[in-house]
Structure formats: structure tokens, C-alpha cells
Design a protein around this motif. Structure first.
Motif, mmCIF file in Angstrom:
data_model
loop_
_atom_site.group_PDB
_atom_site.id
_atom_site.type_symbol
_atom_site.label_atom_id
_atom_site.label_comp_id
_atom_site.label_asym_id
_atom_site.label_seq_id
_atom_site.Cartn_x
_atom_site.Cartn_y
_atom_site.Cartn_z
ATOM 1 N N GLY A 24 0.818 -1.211 0.000
ATOM 2 C CA GLY A 24 0.000 0.000 0.000
ATOM 3 C C GLY A 24 0.850 1.259 0.000
ATOM 4 N N VAL A 25 1.918 1.247 0.800
ATOM 5 C CA VAL A 25 2.858 2.368 0.801
ATOM 6 C C VAL A 25 3.468 2.535 -0.587
ATOM 7 C CG1 VAL A 25 5.076 3.184 1.706
ATOM 8 C CG2 VAL A 25 3.387 2.199 3.264
ATOM 9 N N GLY A 26 3.816 1.408 -1.211
ATOM 10 C CA GLY A 26 4.378 1.461 -2.547
ATOM 11 C C GLY A 26 3.414 2.066 -3.547
ATOM 12 N N TYR A 27 2.129 1.693 -3.456
ATOM 13 C CA TYR A 27 1.131 2.243 -4.383
ATOM 14 C C TYR A 27 1.017 3.754 -4.225
ATOM 15 C CZ TYR A 27 -3.247 3.001 -6.854
ATOM 16 O OH TYR A 27 -4.202 3.465 -7.727
ATOM 17 N N ILE A 28 0.952 4.220 -2.980
ATOM 18 C CA ILE A 28 0.833 5.658 -2.723
ATOM 19 C C ILE A 28 2.050 6.409 -3.260
ATOM 20 C CG2 ILE A 28 0.784 7.390 -0.883
ATOM 21 C CD1 ILE A 28 -0.832 5.368 0.779
ATOM 22 N N GLY B 75 4.299 8.995 -10.454
ATOM 23 C CA GLY B 75 3.685 9.116 -11.773
ATOM 24 C C GLY B 75 3.043 10.458 -12.019
ATOM 25 N N GLY B 76 3.318 11.438 -11.132
ATOM 26 C CA GLY B 76 2.760 12.775 -11.311
ATOM 27 C C GLY B 76 1.283 12.863 -11.004
ATOM 28 N N GLY B 77 0.789 12.030 -10.075
ATOM 29 C CA GLY B 77 -0.626 12.042 -9.736
ATOM 30 C C GLY B 77 -1.460 11.167 -10.641
ATOM 31 N N SER B 78 -0.814 10.215 -11.302
ATOM 32 C CA SER B 78 -1.517 9.277 -12.185
ATOM 33 C C SER B 78 -1.105 7.859 -11.826
ATOM 34 C CB SER B 78 -1.175 9.560 -13.648
ATOM 35 O OG SER B 78 -1.678 8.540 -14.494
ATOM 36 N N ALA B 79 -2.084 6.964 -11.781
ATOM 37 C CA ALA B 79 -1.795 5.570 -11.432
ATOM 38 C C ALA B 79 -1.328 4.771 -12.634
ATOM 39 C CB ALA B 79 -3.037 4.916 -10.820
ATOM 40 N N ARG B 80 -1.564 5.269 -13.824
ATOM 41 C CA ARG B 80 -1.323 4.476 -15.020
ATOM 42 C C ARG B 80 0.159 4.186 -15.241
ATOM 43 N NH1 ARG B 80 -4.372 6.391 -20.314
ATOM 44 N NH2 ARG B 80 -6.083 5.895 -18.851
ATOM 45 N N ALA B 81 1.016 5.135 -14.897
ATOM 46 C CA ALA B 81 2.440 4.996 -15.220
ATOM 47 C C ALA B 81 3.108 3.891 -14.401
ATOM 48 C CB ALA B 81 3.155 6.330 -15.005
ATOM 49 N N TYR C 114 1.907 15.634 0.239
ATOM 50 C CA TYR C 114 1.741 14.612 -0.788
ATOM 51 C C TYR C 114 1.508 15.265 -2.149
ATOM 52 C CZ TYR C 114 0.039 10.293 -2.976
ATOM 53 O OH TYR C 114 -0.121 9.198 -3.793
ATOM 54 N N LEU C 115 2.261 14.815 -3.155
ATOM 55 C CA LEU C 115 2.227 15.332 -4.518
ATOM 56 C C LEU C 115 2.792 16.742 -4.641
ATOM 57 C CD1 LEU C 115 -1.329 14.122 -5.687
ATOM 58 C CD2 LEU C 115 0.865 13.020 -6.084
ATOM 59 N N HIS C 116 3.487 17.206 -3.586
ATOM 60 C CA HIS C 116 4.031 18.554 -3.614
ATOM 61 C C HIS C 116 5.540 18.583 -3.356
ATOM 62 C CE1 HIS C 116 -0.288 19.471 -2.994
ATOM 63 N NE2 HIS C 116 -0.008 20.557 -3.710
ATOM 64 N N GLY C 117 6.215 17.466 -3.500
ATOM 65 C CA GLY C 117 7.654 17.460 -3.319
ATOM 66 C C GLY C 117 8.347 18.161 -4.487
#
Length: 372
Positions: free
Chosen positions: A21-25, A31-37, A239-242
Motif C-alpha cells: 500500500g505504501v508502494g502504491y501511494i 507518476g505525477g498524480g496518475s496511477a497508469r504509469a 503529498y504530490l508537492h515534493g
């Protein structure tokens, strides 16, 4: 067999799921806010690996011992194959194409070695291990994959394979004087080993010692990693702001440097939480090893736990600049199919030792009664 299903260590399974789960997040952010990549393919791999892990956990130790030799020989054959027709990536031949899937045999070789050594030492008593000749076969079993992996070249994985083999030989009952004889020459081999490294491996060592000498070249990766970790502070940039990760200053953020991205976005608190979770998985594996009645089960569980621990320790040390960068992923968190599926298979073997923890070695090895 289904009655054994209730004996699976489900707390350990939950810890593994938490790591995934940590890996998925983290991969969603990479992926820049995308799960597809990255995140979605990794989730699909985990979805395949989880039932495989449970299925392997139900396999009896007797069958695992019977399969250990063909599994080891198969791993060696794959390592030879990758040298003949392997896929070249970043200057090294480490992958082979199996039906459209890029597979890294060196990952599988670690698990195969643990199985082979556990099977060998199950048949040999501690008393016989006092004879140095009894260590020739396990030493050869360890050195063969190490040499083949070095030829890819893959120094980081080769070192880990060697340490795993040495750890199991020690745990099986190696005498202290034998350890001293093996370790004593190592300090004197440093110059020889360095002279025979590839140029890029020498560059990694030089960069580790002086990364500031080439901040835009060889030292770029580790300097950016340190900047990202430092900018995270206590609670992170969000999150998503690094800044380093989202602006693509951080290299290999989905693989080798995934922990750096976590530290930047979630700070010291988030990084420490991940380290605690990794430590719990390692500790759970070690405890399962201690509960096994059979020598085979104890060594198998210890080897899998050591494999997981070494990958975590090397990756975390690498991204913090404590050791040279070596291309070692963070298990279940970094993006990669071979590493994840191999680790899930290894965890299945670990769970098998727990499910069958009360089963003695069969046939009962009376000579091994001195092992405790």
C-alpha cells in the motif's frame, strides 16, 4: 491442505499488504498524480503475487526440499542464459525476455540459493561441519551465482547473494576459527577488487567519496537525493508537492530513490514510519525462523528474512549517501516486476515454514539433533 490455510500468519500477510500500500501511494506520486504509469502495473503484480504467496505457504517442506535442486539448477541456467542473450539496460545485461515480460534472473537466484543451502544443511550435522571439507559444497553453491551475477555485471546483487550464503553457512554451525580464516583476507583484497571493477563501478565509489566533484554528472543522483531528503523536514512538503520529485530533479524516483520521494513528501515522520514497517516485516520473519522445529525451516526462514533485510538496508543506506549507489530497489515499494514477484515467492516460502513449524525434518536427521 485447506486446514493449513488457517495456520497462515495473517499478521505477516497484513504487514506485507501495508508495505504494498505504501508502494502504491508513493508510485502514484512518482507518476505525477496518475496511477497508469507506475502504481497500476505494480498493483496488478501484487494482485498476482498475493495468492501465489498464500499458495506457496501451503506447500509442505518435504516437497520444497525435493524441488530445491531443480529450482537452483534452473536459476543457474537462467543466469547463464542472461549472459548469452540478455537484455542490455544501463550498460549491463541483467534481464531476459520471457513472453513479453522482462525478468531479472539474479532476483530469483537469491531465493534458489536459500532453498539449496537449507536443504544441504538439513542433511549435515553440526558436528560434521567442524570438518572444513563439509563447507566446500555450500561455498561452491554460493560462489557460482555470485560469479555469474558479477559477469552481468551487477555488483550490488552479487554482494547481497554472497552475504546471504555466508549468513546461512554461519547459522548452520560454522566454527569461529573457520569464519576468521574466511574473513581475514578480505581487507587485503580491496585494492585487487577495485582494480578489476568496471569503470562505472569505480565511478560510483569515487562519487560516493566526493559527490561534489561532479554535481551535474556522476554526483548528481546522490546530491539530489540528499537535497530532497533534507527539504522534507519533520512533516514533509505534502503529498504530490515534493519539489525535487514533482519537478523531475530526483532521478529514478520510482525505483532506486523511491524512499527519497517518501521522505521529501512525508518528512522524517513518514520516512520513520516506513522504516518501522520494514523492520516489523524483518522481525516477524526472524521470529518465525525461531519457532520452526526443523533445521530446514529455520534456515529457510532466516535466509528469506536476511534477503529482505539486506535489500532494505542497502537501499536506505544508498539513498542517504552512506554507501555507493548500487541500483538496489526497496522491496515491495520500488517499481519493478521481477523484484516484487520474487519477493512474494520468498515470503510464501517463509510462511510455509510457519504453517509447518511443528513438523520435524523428515526423515528425522538424528545427526542434526545438536542444532538448536
Amino acid at each position: 491442505m485447506f486446514s493449513r490455510l488457517w495456520q497462515v500468519n495473517w499478521v505477516f500477510v497484513l504487514l506485507v499488504c501495508a508495505l504494498a500500500g505504501v508502494g502504491y501511494i508513493a508510485l502514484y506520486s512518482a507518476g505525477g498524480g496518475s496511477a497508469r504509469a507506475f502504481a497500476q502495473p505494480q498493483l496488478l503484480r501484487f494482485g498476482f503475487g498475493l495468492p501465489m504467496m498464500i499458495g506457496v505457504a501451503l506447500i509442505s517442506p518435504r516437497l520444497l526440499r525435493l524441488l530445491s535442486v531443480p529450482i537452483y539448477l534452473g536459476a543457474i541456467a537462467l543466469l547463464v542464459l542472461v549472459l548469452k542473450m540478455g537484455h542490455v539496460g544501463k550498460g549491463a545485461e541483467r534481464w531476459i525476455n520471457l513472453g513479453g515480460f522482462q525478468f531479472q534472473p539474479s532476483e530469483f537466484a537469491k531465493i534458489a540459493l536459500v532453498l539449496a543451502l537449507a536443504t544441504w544443511f538439513q542433511r549435515v550435522s553440526r558436528r560434521k561441519l567442524g570438518n572444513p571439507l563439509q563447507l566446500l559444497i555450500p561455498a561452491a553453491l554460493t560462489l557460482l551465482p555470485v560469479v555469474l551475477i558479477l559477469k552481468e555485471p551487477n555488483l550490488g546483487t552479487a554482494v547481497i547473494v554472497g552475504v546471504i550464503g555466508a549468513s546461512l553457512i554461519f547459522a548452520a554451525g560454522m566454527r569461529w576459527w573457520q569464519i576468521i580464516l574466511l574473513v581475514a583476507p578480505i581487507p587485503f583484497m580491496g585494492h585487487f577488487v577495485y582494480d578489476h571493477l568496471h569503470d562505472y563501478q569505480k565511478a560510483r565509489i569515487d562519487t560516493f567519496l566526493h559527490p561534489e566533484h561532479d554535481p551535474l554528472g556522476a554526483g548528481y543522483n546522490i546530491l539530489q537525493s540528499k537535497i530532497a531528503l533534507g527539504s522534507g523536514g519533520m512533516w514533509g512538503e505534502g503529498y504530490l508537492h515534493g519539489s525535487q520529485g514533482q519537478l523531475n530533479f530526483l532521478p529514478e524516483k520510482q525505483t532506486d530513490f523511491i524512499f527519497t520521494m517518501i521522505g521529501e513528501e512525508w518528512g522524517y515522520a513518514g520516512g520513520l514510519t516506513v522504516i518501522i514497517l520494514l523492520s516489523l516485516v524483518t522481525l516477524a520473519g526472524m521470529l518465525m525462523s525461531l519457532r520452526c522445529r526443523s533445521r530446514f525451516g529455520r534456515l529457510l526462514a532466516l535466509g528469506i528474512s536476511m534477503d529482505f533485510f539486506l535489500y532494505c538496508a542497502v537501499n536506505l543506506s544508498m539513498v542517504m549517501g552512506a554507501i555507493p549507489v548500487g541500483g538496489v530497489p526497496l522491496p515491495l515499494i520500488s517499481y519493478g516486476g521481477s523484484a516484487m514477484l520474487t519477493m512474494m515467492f520468498g515470503f510464501g516460502l517463509l510462511l510455509s515454514t510457519w504453517v509447518h513449524r511443528d513438523d520435524p525434518d523428515t526423515p528425522r536427521n538424528s545427526q542434526g539433533s545438536g542444532y538448536s
